[in-house]
Motif scaffolding. Structure first.
Motif, PDB file in Angstrom:
ATOM      1  N   GLU A  26       7.149  -2.837  11.844  1.00 24.26           N
ATOM      2  CA  GLU A  26       7.764  -2.061  11.339  1.00 24.26           C
ATOM      3  C   GLU A  26       8.254  -2.142   9.818  1.00 24.26           C
ATOM      4  OE1 GLU A  26      11.053  -0.989  13.457  1.00 24.26           O
ATOM      5  OE2 GLU A  26       9.754  -0.088  15.274  1.00 24.26           O
ATOM      6  N   LEU A  27       8.429  -3.477   9.594  1.00 22.76           N
ATOM      7  CA  LEU A  27       9.003  -3.902   8.171  1.00 22.76           C
ATOM      8  C   LEU A  27       7.697  -4.548   7.113  1.00 22.76           C
ATOM      9  CD1 LEU A  27      12.086  -5.643   9.498  1.00 22.76           C
ATOM     10  CD2 LEU A  27      12.121  -3.618   8.235  1.00 22.76           C
ATOM     11  N   SER A  28       6.747  -4.304   7.918  1.00 20.96           N
ATOM     12  CA  SER A  28       5.548  -5.136   7.104  1.00 20.96           C
ATOM     13  C   SER A  28       4.424  -3.851   6.683  1.00 20.96           C
ATOM     14  CB  SER A  28       4.762  -6.064   7.725  1.00 20.96           C
ATOM     15  OG  SER A  28       5.837  -7.196   8.152  1.00 20.96           O
ATOM     16  N   GLY A  29       3.279  -4.275   5.849  1.00 27.46           N
ATOM     17  CA  GLY A  29       2.158  -3.452   5.617  1.00 27.46           C
ATOM     18  C   GLY A  29       2.494  -2.803   4.428  1.00 27.46           C
ATOM     19  N   GLU A  30       2.311  -1.585   4.294  1.00 24.09           N
ATOM     20  CA  GLU A  30       2.161  -0.724   2.994  1.00 24.09           C
ATOM     21  C   GLU A  30       4.127  -0.683   2.562  1.00 24.09           C
ATOM     22  OE1 GLU A  30       1.459   3.584   0.813  1.00 24.09           O
ATOM     23  OE2 GLU A  30       1.076   3.350   2.975  1.00 24.09           O
ATOM     24  N   VAL A  31       4.826  -0.306   3.522  1.00 28.17           N
ATOM     25  CA  VAL A  31       6.295  -0.566   3.272  1.00 28.17           C
ATOM     26  C   VAL A  31       6.696  -1.852   2.461  1.00 28.17           C
ATOM     27  CG1 VAL A  31       6.916  -1.221   5.676  1.00 28.17           C
ATOM     28  CG2 VAL A  31       8.546   0.078   3.976  1.00 28.17           C
ATOM     29  N   LEU A  32       6.188  -2.861   2.895  1.00 24.00           N
ATOM     30  CA  LEU A  32       6.637  -4.228   2.559  1.00 24.00           C
ATOM     31  C   LEU A  32       5.916  -4.705   1.166  1.00 24.00           C
ATOM     32  CD1 LEU A  32       8.169  -7.021   2.605  1.00 24.00           C
ATOM     33  CD2 LEU A  32       6.283  -7.820   4.175  1.00 24.00           C
ATOM     34  N   SER A  33       4.697  -4.052   1.090  1.00 22.29           N
ATOM     35  CA  SER A  33       3.923  -4.115  -0.184  1.00 22.29           C
ATOM     36  C   SER A  33       4.673  -3.365  -1.483  1.00 22.29           C
ATOM     37  CB  SER A  33       2.440  -3.487   0.029  1.00 22.29           C
ATOM     38  OG  SER A  33       1.835  -4.416   0.693  1.00 22.29           O
ATOM     39  N   ARG A  34       5.066  -2.295  -1.134  1.00 25.73           N
ATOM     40  CA  ARG A  34       6.068  -1.481  -1.951  1.00 25.73           C
ATOM     41  C   ARG A  34       7.263  -2.030  -2.258  1.00 25.73           C
ATOM     42  NH1 ARG A  34       4.580   3.766  -3.095  1.00 25.73           N
ATOM     43  NH2 ARG A  34       6.828   4.459  -3.138  1.00 25.73           N
ATOM     44  N   ARG A  35       7.898  -2.855  -1.369  1.00 28.02           N
ATOM     45  CA  ARG A  35       9.276  -3.610  -1.564  1.00 28.02           C
ATOM     46  C   ARG A  35       8.913  -4.601  -2.515  1.00 28.02           C
ATOM     47  NH1 ARG A  35      12.954  -5.372   3.718  1.00 28.02           N
ATOM     48  NH2 ARG A  35      14.879  -6.021   2.296  1.00 28.02           N
ATOM     49  N   PHE A  36       7.741  -5.387  -2.104  1.00 26.06           N
ATOM     50  CA  PHE A  36       7.358  -6.453  -3.210  1.00 26.06           C
ATOM     51  C   PHE A  36       7.511  -6.050  -4.502  1.00 26.06           C
ATOM     52  CE2 PHE A  36       6.122  -9.212   0.193  1.00 26.06           C
ATOM     53  CZ  PHE A  36       6.741 -10.448  -0.184  1.00 26.06           C
ATOM     54  N   GLY A  37       6.605  -4.664  -4.691  1.00 20.36           N
ATOM     55  CA  GLY A  37       6.211  -4.090  -5.911  1.00 20.36           C
ATOM     56  C   GLY A  37       7.683  -3.710  -6.672  1.00 20.36           C
ATOM     57  N   GLN A  38       8.482  -3.211  -5.755  1.00 24.16           N
ATOM     58  CA  GLN A  38       9.587  -2.570  -6.375  1.00 24.16           C
ATOM     59  C   GLN A  38      10.488  -3.794  -6.930  1.00 24.16           C
ATOM     60  OE1 GLN A  38      10.675   0.726  -6.702  1.00 24.16           O
ATOM     61  NE2 GLN A  38      11.988  -0.401  -8.189  1.00 24.16           N
ATOM     62  N   ALA A  39      10.546  -4.882  -6.135  1.00 28.18           N
ATOM     63  CA  ALA A  39      11.463  -6.119  -6.805  1.00 28.18           C
ATOM     64  C   ALA A  39      11.060  -6.631  -7.908  1.00 28.18           C
ATOM     65  CB  ALA A  39      11.390  -7.026  -5.531  1.00 28.18           C
ATOM     66  N   TRP A  40       9.750  -6.737  -8.048  1.00 26.17           N
ATOM     67  CA  TRP A  40       9.120  -6.968  -9.408  1.00 26.17           C
ATOM     68  C   TRP A  40       9.491  -6.036 -10.508  1.00 26.17           C
ATOM     69  CZ3 TRP A  40       8.131 -10.437  -6.261  1.00 26.17           C
ATOM     70  CH2 TRP A  40       7.553 -11.619  -6.485  1.00 26.17           C
ATOM     71  N   ASP A  41       9.418  -4.720 -10.342  1.00 31.62           N
ATOM     72  CA  ASP A  41       9.937  -3.771 -11.250  1.00 31.62           C
ATOM     73  C   ASP A  41      11.242  -4.108 -11.685  1.00 31.62           C
ATOM     74  OD1 ASP A  41       7.195  -2.498 -11.561  1.00 31.62           O
ATOM     75  OD2 ASP A  41       7.843  -0.936 -10.264  1.00 31.62           O
ATOM     76  N   ASP A  42      11.965  -4.234 -10.865  1.00 33.22           N
ATOM     77  CA  ASP A  42      13.441  -4.477 -10.841  1.00 33.22           C
ATOM     78  C   ASP A  42      13.776  -5.888 -11.319  1.00 33.22           C
ATOM     79  OD1 ASP A  42      14.017  -2.060  -9.453  1.00 33.22           O
ATOM     80  OD2 ASP A  42      14.469  -3.204  -7.491  1.00 33.22           O
ATOM     81  N   ALA A  43      12.804  -6.737 -11.513  1.00 31.12           N
ATOM     82  CA  ALA A  43      12.995  -7.917 -12.049  1.00 31.12           C
ATOM     83  C   ALA A  43      12.484  -7.656 -13.674  1.00 31.12           C
ATOM     84  CB  ALA A  43      12.385  -9.035 -11.516  1.00 31.12           C
ATOM     85  N   ILE A  44      11.348  -7.153 -13.719  1.00 25.85           N
ATOM     86  CA  ILE A  44      10.791  -6.878 -15.186  1.00 25.85           C
ATOM     87  C   ILE A  44      11.429  -6.446 -16.013  1.00 25.85           C
ATOM     88  CG2 ILE A  44       8.812  -5.690 -16.344  1.00 25.85           C
ATOM     89  CD1 ILE A  44       7.133  -6.257 -13.798  1.00 25.85           C
ATOM     90  N   GLU A  45      12.150  -5.510 -15.695  1.00 20.74           N
ATOM     91  CA  GLU A  45      12.852  -4.443 -16.926  1.00 20.74           C
ATOM     92  C   GLU A  45      14.111  -5.427 -17.368  1.00 20.74           C
ATOM     93  OE1 GLU A  45      13.283  -2.102 -19.860  1.00 20.74           O
ATOM     94  OE2 GLU A  45      11.565  -1.918 -18.081  1.00 20.74           O
TER      95      GLU A  45
END
Length: 357
Positions: free
Chosen positions: A273-292
């Motif tokens: 439930e916590l993995s797959g596409e939802v976790l991939s997006r979670r990683f991506g969002q964390a990167w966006d949150d760190a980048i700005e």
């Protein structure tokens, strides 16, 4: 951090606790409580956003969702030994249960997924690139991961050229520079633009720059704080928002297959439930949150210069690097139809980046 030694390294650990109470006429055992401890390792410091922003909170969520059947032990900075390029072998062979790794650090191990790192293939941004990376690696490039249970695949948001001797405003500014490259595809990109690529992991960038061995680095924005890259470079060149990024580092969260299969059913359901596409997006969002915040801080620092490629420079770099993509597609290594992979990736990228008609 708790780094308690576990028995039988490389296999799923279960810590069993049992109690018994004496009753009149005999002995009755209390219910047995089982806890699965997943050992997770990666190559960045514990202060990096991957651990603070994703791994640690994901582990907390996993423990709660599984009713405390699963807990994690996280080992940053390769604390269990080895080098970053060995992480896929460590998890495949059961030395650890899960690794977070950059696919390109293990050159040739994930040949189909290299398409994601080709020049100017993906959009900049963590979520945008991660959606494409997940779909591509679960479809056209899925054979790369037959030895693993894949929990997530994501983008680092795209390459930024960090340089010290001069700012990179045009392709001519690349000439003669020695730039760190994170992956084989990044090395080929840098060489095609007139600079010289030097491969090395993030931990070596700052010291090597300080000693003058290299002139700069290709690295995502997220890498800047943990490596203190802005202390040794003062010019940072990125693609503009409407442009594709020069290259990406594709990162994956991979689990040992046996470790996954041995999970109790309820714990496995929680993990799914916590993995797959939802976790991939979670990683991506964390990167966006760190980048700005990193970009904004450097833009407001009078000693730093942040540059977005103008369209002429962008097109010149795309033209110069086109040979990298053509050579990759023409390769027959492993009997892989690389041209078909590029066409599939371009179609997936287009479906995610263009507004519906």
């Amino acid at each position: 951090m708790n780094t308690t030694t576990r028995h039988a390294p490389g296999r799923l650990q279960r810590l069993m606790m049992a109690g018994a109470v004496a009753l009149a006429g005999g002995l009755s055992s209390a219910p047995v409580l089982a806890e699965t401890t997943l050992r997770i390792t990666h190559f960045l410091p514990s202060v990096a956003s991957v651990q603070r922003g994703v791994l640690a909170p994901w582990c907390d969520d996993l423990e709660e969702r599984s009713d405390h059947e699963i807990r994690c032990q996280i080992y940053p900075s390769m604390q269990l030994g080895g080098i970053p390029s060995q992480l896929p072998d460590m998890v495949r062979n059961g030395v650890v249960d899960i690794v977070w790794t950059a696919l390109g650090y293990s050159a040739g191990r994930f040949p189909r997924s290299e398409a994601l790192e080709l020049p100017f293939m993906l959009p900049a941004g963590g979520v945008a690139g991660s959606r494409i990376a997940w779909e591509f690696t679960q479809g056209p490039a899925s054979e790369d991961f037959s030895d693993y249970h894949v929990l997530a695949v994501h983008s680092d948001g795209g390459a930024v050229f960090h340089s010290r001797p001069r700012a990179i405003r045009g392709i001519e500014d690349m000439e003669g520079l020695k730039l760190r490259a994170p992956t084989r595809m990044a090395s080929r990109l840098i060489d095609s633009l007139g600079a010289s690529a030097v491969s090395m992991p993030p931990a070596q960038i700052t010291d090597t720059l300080a000693k003058g061995v290299i002139d700069g680095a290709s690295a995502g924005w997220e890498v800047v704080p943990p490596t203190k890259l802005a202390e040794v470079t003062h010019n940072h060149t990125e693609s503009a928002p409407h442009q594709a990024t020069p290259t990406v580092t594709v990162l994956a969260f991979l689990m040992n297959k046996e470790s996954y299969d041995q999970l109790p059913e309820k714990a496995r359901e929680a993990l799914d439930e916590l993995s797959g596409e939802v976790l991939s997006r979670r990683f991506g969002q964390a990167w966006d949150d760190a980048i700005e915040p990193v970009r904004t801080r450097l833009q407001n620092d009078p000693e730093q210069t942040v540059i977005a490629l103008d369209d002429n420079t962008y097109e010149a770099m795309r033209d110069a690097s086109r040979s990298v993509t053509e050579a990759w597609m023409a390769s027959n290594d492993g009997g892989i139809d690389r041209a078909a992979l590029v066409r599939s990736l371009e179609s997936i990228a287009k479906s995610h980046t263009l507004p519906p008609e």
